[in-house]
Design an enzyme around this catalytic site. Structure first.
Site, PDB file in Angstrom:
ATOM      1  N   TYR A 110       0.805  -1.232   0.000  1.00 22.29           N
ATOM      2  CA  TYR A 110       0.000   0.000   0.000  1.00 22.29           C
ATOM      3  C   TYR A 110       0.832   1.275   0.000  1.00 22.29           C
ATOM      4  CZ  TYR A 110      -3.649  -3.355   1.062  1.00 22.29           C
ATOM      5  OH  TYR A 110      -4.505  -4.424   1.001  1.00 22.29           O
ATOM      6  N   HIS A 170      -8.985   1.109  -5.654  1.00 18.09           N
ATOM      7  CA  HIS A 170      -8.124   0.233  -4.853  1.00 18.09           C
ATOM      8  C   HIS A 170      -6.694   0.679  -5.068  1.00 18.09           C
ATOM      9  CE1 HIS A 170     -11.382  -2.495  -3.934  1.00 18.09           C
ATOM     10  NE2 HIS A 170     -11.770  -2.341  -5.191  1.00 18.09           N
TER      11      HIS A 170
HETATM   12  C1  DQA Z   1      -7.684  -2.537  -1.029  1.00 18.14           C
HETATM   13  C2  DQA Z   1      -7.573  -3.987  -1.502  1.00 18.14           C
HETATM   14  C3  DQA Z   1      -8.370  -4.912  -0.599  1.00 18.14           C
HETATM   15  O1  DQA Z   1      -8.256  -6.262  -1.049  1.00 18.14           O
HETATM   16  C4  DQA Z   1      -7.848  -4.837   0.819  1.00 18.14           C
HETATM   17  O2  DQA Z   1      -8.628  -5.644   1.664  1.00 18.14           O
HETATM   18  C5  DQA Z   1      -7.747  -3.444   1.320  1.00 18.14           C
HETATM   19  C6  DQA Z   1      -7.300  -2.380   0.425  1.00 18.14           C
HETATM   20  C7  DQA Z   1      -6.754  -1.601  -1.836  1.00 18.14           C
HETATM   21  O3  DQA Z   1      -6.914  -0.392  -1.709  1.00 18.14           O
HETATM   22  O4  DQA Z   1      -5.876  -2.062  -2.560  1.00 18.14           O
HETATM   23  O5  DQA Z   1      -7.926  -3.203   2.505  1.00 18.14           O
HETATM   24  O6  DQA Z   1      -9.010  -2.088  -1.223  1.00 18.14           O
END
Ligand code: DQA
Length: 151
Positions: free
Chosen positions: A22, A99
């Site tokens: 992230y 995402h």
């Molecule tokens: C997410 C991807 C999801 O699978 C994960 O559970 C998240 C973040 C992303 O921003 O990449 O919490 O939504």
């Protein structure tokens, strides 16, 4: 023009949570980036995050009542919350699902989002820049809609 940027479970931990996936941008930095991008674009951007699903559903109801545009990162709820999808289906303004990571390149359980079918569009895998891109799209879209309504 009001745009809600809504973030689901665990996203308040950005900057320290799985930074290899992230990135290092903190949630506070994300908020600042969205608000500043909104200011540049003439949008009134409100950014929120919750770990309580019912709270997110309540914010979506309020956005539906206001016919507001929404940028939504439903986080883990993307993959299984029919309640969240049903709340998204109530929206009357555009919905951009974001995402940070490329969910299609990760574990199989992340490949499907129950929200995507009721979203206007989906951005994934572009890091936190996805939020900025979503706001740019909404600014263009909302001003085109306003111009069309006035002509
Ligand atoms: C997410 C991807 C999801 O699978 C994960 O559970 C998240 C973040 C992303 O921003 O990449 O919490 O939504």
């Amino acid at each position: 023009m009001r745009v809600y940027v809504l973030n689901g479970v665990n996203l308040g931990r950005l900057g320290t949570r799985q930074v290899d996936v992230y990135g290092l941008t903190s949630y506070a930095d994300l908020v600042t980036m969205c608000v500043e991008t909104g200011r540049e674009l003439g949008l009134d951007v409100l950014v929120r995050q919750t770990d309580a699903e019912h709270e997110l559903v309540g914010w979506l109801h309020a956005a539906a009542d206001e016919r507001a545009a929404v940028v939504l990162n439903p986080a883990a709820w993307s993959h299984y919350s029919i309640a969240l999808r049903d709340a998204c289906a109530l929206l009357r303004g555009p919905l951009v699902e974001v995402h940070i990571s490329n969910i299609h390149a990760r574990e199989e359980f992340r490949h499907h989002s129950v929200v995507s079918a009721v979203a206007t569009g989906v951005i994934c895998g572009l890091g936190v820049d996805g939020y900025r891109l979503a706001l740019h799209h909404l600014a263009r879209r909302l001003s085109a809609e306003t111009a069309a309504a006035g002509s």
